[in-house]
Scaffold this active site. Structure first.
Site, short mmCIF file in Angstrom:
data_model
loop_
_atom_site.label_atom_id
_atom_site.label_comp_id
_atom_site.label_asym_id
_atom_site.label_seq_id
_atom_site.Cartn_x
_atom_site.Cartn_y
_atom_site.Cartn_z
N MET A 59 37.92 30.46 32.96
CA MET A 59 39.31 30.84 32.70
C MET A 59 39.85 31.67 33.84
O MET A 59 39.21 32.63 34.29
CB MET A 59 39.37 31.65 31.40
N LEU A 83 42.22 34.41 35.64
CA LEU A 83 42.84 35.68 35.28
C LEU A 83 44.35 35.57 35.45
O LEU A 83 44.85 34.62 36.07
CB LEU A 83 42.28 36.79 36.16
N ASP A 138 24.99 37.62 46.91
CA ASP A 138 26.27 37.35 47.57
C ASP A 138 27.40 38.24 47.06
O ASP A 138 28.54 37.81 46.95
CB ASP A 138 26.64 35.87 47.36
#
Length: 531
Positions: free
Chosen positions: A331, A333, A399
């Site tokens: 989803m 933001l 990362d």
């Protein structure tokens, strides 16, 4: 023991009689606590929690006065906790009554540690709110109508949250402290939208180093798609540097579940989906650069590769089988025009060089400098970063060079744990350097430590809970999202995190001859929030 079970109110008195005398026998306490906590008819959670959080086995009166006692019986919590019903097979956010049929995940989310009272959320602590149309009055509404040209029924949305589509309820539920609440009933319909609703647009997302698409739904919701790049049980090549690794679709999904299991709720919901490469991407895209990269492989699979910095070529194309492609949909933001975000460089950012080391890799006292530097010199920012560090270590993510926060909340808010595609690359080895912030700073939230210790117990074992949680994802019908080797690695790494905290506490005691006050940030008492 039977006497204590029949009269649980006397347990605090029993401990007050035992503990003030000679140093308690750990075995006696462990047996007593486990006997009480593992019985199906009674779990004395507050006492058990304090025992887990204490390195000296001390149970003080201030602790007892600051907690509301409640017990879990065979019929569920006696305290009035609102539990939502399970909605379909997606999300599995509900709770069934306590009993033998309760799953590992349901048992975990029923535990008092996950249901502790939280302070009320003030108006300024919400990220967004619906702006009424015209003058504010009881009958005023804001009505949005979805585009009839795309063939979806008109949707009338007003100030009532029941009329909002799942993605909008998710956006409106974001607060200063988390992306969504515990046991959020909106998670099930949101997951269902991501995994089943019709896709009306697919374009490549700008920026980033690897291929990802922005997928749009008829009700204006949008999600980030990351395609399947490698098989579940395939490990990252050991000759590759961390910055050359693939991004994995199952890593994004598993990261969302792990973040939720840890009690963070700082990763946007991510769901697996089988996408038709032709009808849901190629035929509907308006991105001409993306459209030009489609081709049919020698075995008649439909492939594409897009445009990006790494792995966007015919040699690294994404292919359907022959048209179906596994992918994660996360989803999105709220748009930055509505809620701006600030990007922060992590103090423990790697050098991203094959030959150079970062400063923190050469200076064991590096954290002393960080602690004096805003925003890490006050508030919860440092322990927020430690939370993220623990998440990254558990899933093997090297990362994490930057993180983001919502601008509206300033420095007094949580960190967004975004972009987790390079996690879960290796299960056979662990990367201890990821834990460097915890090792150097020796600081951790009490609530985080309690969650970790709870997840190390047999009845709440992290691998079991994750296996259960991931089994509710739609792609589980194709194959488990994480292999058993990856699940076992979670348990192994959890032990490493707890051992690191124990070493910090031992160093603290050897240097200052006192408890773990400087190691544990106590976020469970109200007075500790003022900073």
């Amino acid at each position: 023991m039977l006497f204590l079970r029949l009269f649980p109110s006397l347990v605090p008195l029993t401990f007050s009689l035992i503990l003030p005398h000679s140093p308690p026998q750990p075995l006696l306490l462990i047996l007593l606590l486990f006997f009480l906590s593992l019985q199906s008819s009674l779990v004395l959670s507050p006492i058990f929690i304090q025992f887990l959080s204490s390195s000296s086995y001390s149970l003080s009166l201030p602790f007892f006065s600051s907690f509301k006692y409640f017990y879990l019986s065979a019929e569920g919590p006696v305290d009035s906790l609102t539990m939502t019903e399970r909605v379909g097979k997606f999300g599995s956010m509900g709770i069934k009554p306590m009993g033998s049929g309760m799953s590992k995940l349901e048992a975990l989310f029923s535990h008092p540690l996950y249901n502790m009272p939280t302070p009320p959320i003030h108006e300024d602590d919400w990220l967004l709110k619906v702006k009424p149309k015209g003058k504010a009055r009881e009958t005023s509404t804001q009505m949005w109508v979805s585009d009839s040209d795309i063939g979806d029924d008109s949707a009338h949305w007003n100030r009532s949250s029941d009329s909002h589509p799942p993605w909008l309820r998710f956006h409106l539920g974001i607060s200063r402290w988390q992306l969504y609440p515990h046991l959020d009933p909106n998670m099930a319909p949101l997951a269902q939208q991501l995994s089943t609703h019709r896709i009306v647009s697919a374009v490549q997302k700008s920026g980033g180093t690897q291929l990802k698409l922005v997928m749009s739904f008829p009700n204006y919701g949008q999600a980030i798609l990351k395609p399947m790049k490698q098989e579940r049980d395939e490990e990252t090549n050991f000759n590759l540097y961390y910055f050359s690794d693939f991004e994995r679709h199952n890593a994004e999904i598993a990261a969302f579940h792990l973040d939720r299991v840890l009690g963070y709720r700082r990763i946007p919901p991510a769901v697996g989906r089988l996408v038709d490469v032709v009808t849901e991407i190629k035929d509907i895209t308006t991105d001409h650069k993306l459209a030009r990269t489609f081709f049919t492989s020698p075995v008649n699979n439909v492939c594409f590769y897009g445009q990006c910095s790494y792995y966007c070529s015919t040699e690294h194309a994404v292919c359907g089988r022959p048209q179906n492609l596994e992918a994660s949909l996360a989803m999105m933001l709220p748009d930055t025009s509505l809620a701006t975000r600030r990007s922060w460089r992590s103090p423990w950012k790697r050098s991203y060089s094959r030959s150079k080391l970062a400063v923190w890799e050469k200076d064991p006292d590096y954290c002393d400098t960080v602690k004096k530097t805003p925003p890490y010199n006050k508030g919860t920012r440092l322990v927020d970063l430690i939370d993220m560090t623990i998440l990254d270590f558990l899933m093997g993510n090297m990362d994490r060079h930057h993180y983001e926060t919502f601008d509206k909340f300033g420095n007094n808010t949580f960190l967004l744990h975004l972009d987790n595609g390079r996690a879960f690359g290796r299960h056979s080895t662990d990367e201890p350097s990821i834990l460097t912030p915890l090792e150097q700073c020796c600081r951790i939230r009490r609530s985080t430590l309690l969650h970790l210790r709870l997840l190390s117990l047999p009845q709440y074992r992290l691998s079991d809970v994750m296996r259960d949680s991931l089994s509710h994802d739609p792609l589980f019908s194709v194959a488990p999202l994480l292999s058993e080797l990856h699940l076992s690695a979670l348990d192994r790494r959890l032990v490493t995190v707890l051992q690191t905290v124990s070493r910090c506490q031992e160093r603290q005691r050897s240097r200052h001859g006192e408890g773990d006050d400087d190691v544990i940030y106590d976020d469970l008492c109200p007075q500790c929030h003022s900073s």
